[in-house]
Design an enzyme around this catalytic site. Structure first.
Site, short mmCIF file in Angstrom:
data_model
loop_
_atom_site.label_atom_id
_atom_site.label_comp_id
_atom_site.label_asym_id
_atom_site.label_seq_id
_atom_site.Cartn_x
_atom_site.Cartn_y
_atom_site.Cartn_z
N LYS A 71 0.80 -1.24 0.00
CA LYS A 71 0.00 0.00 0.00
C LYS A 71 0.83 1.28 0.00
O LYS A 71 0.43 2.27 -0.59
CB LYS A 71 -0.95 0.01 1.21
CG LYS A 71 -2.13 -0.93 1.06
CD LYS A 71 -3.08 -0.79 2.23
CE LYS A 71 -4.32 -1.63 2.02
NZ LYS A 71 -5.32 -1.40 3.06
N ASP A 107 -10.06 3.12 1.94
CA ASP A 107 -10.20 2.46 3.25
C ASP A 107 -10.95 3.35 4.25
O ASP A 107 -11.96 2.94 4.83
CB ASP A 107 -8.82 2.11 3.82
CG ASP A 107 -8.24 0.85 3.18
OD1 ASP A 107 -9.02 -0.02 2.77
OD2 ASP A 107 -7.01 0.75 3.10
P1 NAP Z 1 -1.04 -2.95 11.42
O1 NAP Z 1 -0.70 -1.74 10.64
O2 NAP Z 1 -0.06 -4.06 11.52
O3 NAP Z 1 -1.45 -2.47 12.92
C1 NAP Z 1 -1.77 -3.42 13.90
C2 NAP Z 1 -2.27 -2.71 15.16
O4 NAP Z 1 -2.72 -3.72 16.07
C3 NAP Z 1 -1.19 -1.91 15.89
O5 NAP Z 1 -1.79 -0.78 16.49
C4 NAP Z 1 -0.71 -2.91 16.94
O6 NAP Z 1 -0.16 -2.28 18.09
C5 NAP Z 1 -2.02 -3.56 17.32
N1 NAP Z 1 -1.84 -4.88 17.93
C6 NAP Z 1 -1.41 -6.03 17.33
N2 NAP Z 1 -1.39 -7.04 18.22
C7 NAP Z 1 -1.82 -6.52 19.41
C8 NAP Z 1 -2.00 -7.05 20.71
N3 NAP Z 1 -1.76 -8.35 20.97
N4 NAP Z 1 -2.48 -6.23 21.68
C9 NAP Z 1 -2.73 -4.93 21.42
N5 NAP Z 1 -2.57 -4.36 20.21
C10 NAP Z 1 -2.11 -5.14 19.22
O7 NAP Z 1 -2.39 -3.64 10.86
P2 NAP Z 1 -3.62 -2.96 10.08
O8 NAP Z 1 -3.35 -3.05 8.62
O9 NAP Z 1 -3.93 -1.66 10.69
O10 NAP Z 1 -4.80 -4.03 10.37
C11 NAP Z 1 -5.31 -4.20 11.67
C12 NAP Z 1 -6.62 -5.01 11.64
O11 NAP Z 1 -7.60 -4.33 10.85
C13 NAP Z 1 -6.48 -6.41 11.02
O12 NAP Z 1 -7.26 -7.30 11.80
C14 NAP Z 1 -7.09 -6.26 9.65
O13 NAP Z 1 -7.67 -7.47 9.17
C15 NAP Z 1 -8.17 -5.23 9.91
N6 NAP Z 1 -8.53 -4.47 8.70
C16 NAP Z 1 -9.81 -4.57 8.24
C17 NAP Z 1 -10.19 -3.87 7.12
C18 NAP Z 1 -11.60 -3.99 6.62
O14 NAP Z 1 -11.86 -3.65 5.46
N7 NAP Z 1 -12.52 -4.42 7.44
C19 NAP Z 1 -9.26 -3.06 6.44
C20 NAP Z 1 -7.94 -2.97 6.95
C21 NAP Z 1 -7.58 -3.70 8.09
P3 NAP Z 1 1.42 -1.95 18.19
O15 NAP Z 1 1.62 -0.62 17.51
O16 NAP Z 1 1.67 -1.92 19.64
O17 NAP Z 1 2.15 -3.08 17.49
#
Ligand code: NAP
Length: 289
Positions: A71, A107
């Site tokens: 992305k 998004d």
């Molecule tokens: P990302 O950039 O990797 O960010 C992950 C986030 O989750 C960070 O804030 C991380 O905190 C936190 N995290 C991970 N494990 C954790 C834990 N055990 N306890 C507390 N916080 C934790 O990922 P992303 O792309 O934003 O995606 C995140 C989620 O959104 C995924 O489940 C994805 O499937 C979903 N999503 C859905 C859509 C949709 O269309 N519905 C679109 C995009 C994403 P730290 O900074 O501390 O690591």
């Protein structure tokens, strides 16, 4: 599906790509609209991204979605990037206009459209966003742009502080702050919030018992949005509904961000109900199989 000589090709670039749900919902929409397109998955390794983008030009692919891990990296390979995508440094939609490739992000707008479809206008709402990753940034920008005040709570506190700072720089003083994910301050902020959004992966398959905040912080009437769509009903959504909060699943965001991409490529209004039904039917099939 009838593929002819002038059928236009759409697709999605990702690594991995086999679990992408985009082909399911886009091809259902294409069929329902009876338009001459097909949507296919493209497995693109990070080191091949530049060549894959050249392939879009060379083959006249009409447009692609872009997912993890491309992305941000794709921005350097495009001719133009929309204002929002440039601001958050994230592109999930590429539009090919006569060989000129433009990057946009749907998004955040998809999230906002789906949230407002469920709850009505959100301007002026107080929102707690849990997480500070890529999707948190997209969601927080869309909410702030719609006039909401944002509290960021992230496991890695410094990352939350940085996102809140960027939001303040763009939207002005007092529009965003960061609090620790653990402790009394989060409880206080959730008590004062109209909307709570989980943008972390906590509760995602296979960790389906995970919940990103203590469930006792939920209350009747709170609007809760969980970005996770696998499972389509997470523990957070279940507990929120059980207590009388209004919960929305990430499936809605998936559908609406896809709908906005399809509208950018075709200029035709996307059938969101058809796309959502296709995803639900797919999940039901996977569960049975
Ligand atoms: P990302 O950039 O990797 O960010 C992950 C986030 O989750 C960070 O804030 C991380 O905190 C936190 N995290 C991970 N494990 C954790 C834990 N055990 N306890 C507390 N916080 C934790 O990922 P992303 O792309 O934003 O995606 C995140 C989620 O959104 C995924 O489940 C994805 O499937 C979903 N999503 C859905 C859509 C949709 O269309 N519905 C679109 C995009 C994403 P730290 O900074 O501390 O690591």
């Amino acid at each position: 599906m009838n593929i002819l000589g002038n059928t236009k090709v759409l697709g999605v670039f990702g690594h991995p790509i086999t679990h992408s749900l985009s082909p399911v919902m886009h091809n259902a929409a294409i069929e329902a609209l009876d338009i001459d397109y097909i949507y296919v998955p493209f497995h693109v390794l990070p080191e091949d991204l530049g060549q894959a983008v050249e392939g879009v030009r060379a083959l006249g692919v009409a447009g692609v979605n872009v997912t993890i891990p491309h992305k941000e990296e794709i921005i350097g390979h495009l001719d133009d990037v929309g204002e929002l995508a440039a601001r958050i440094r994230s592109v999930n939609t590429v539009i090919n206009r006569d060989g000129r490739l433009r990057g946009e992000t749907t998004d955040g707008p998809g999230f906002l459209r789906s949230a407002e479809a469920a709850w009505g206008r959100l301007d002026g709402a107080n929102v707690v966003v849990i997480g500070a990753g890529g999707s948190a940034k997209a969601v927080a920008f869309a909410l702030a742009d719609a006039g909401c005040s944002i509290v960021i709570a992230n496991r890695t506190g410094q990352r939350g502080v940085e996102l809140a700072k960027v939001l303040e720089e763009v939207f002005g003083q007092g529009r965003s702050t960061a609090v620790p994910l653990q402790g009394g301050e989060l409880a206080e902020r959730v008590r004062a919030a109209d909307v709570l959004v989980n943008t972390t992966s906590v509760g995602m398959h296979p960790d389906v018992d995970g919940i990103p905040l203590p469930p006792e912080l939920l209350r009747p009437g709170l609007r809760v949005y969980d970005l996770i769509y696998n499972p389509s009903t997470t523990r957070l959504v279940r507990e929120a509904e059980a207590i009388g909060a209004h919960a929305v699943s990430g499936l809605k965001m998936l559908v609406y961000q896809g709908a906005l991409s399809l509208e950018m490529w075709t200029g035709v209004e996307a059938p969101v109900d058809v796309m959502e039904r296709a995803l639900n039917a797919h999940f039901a099939e996977v569960r049975q199989g």
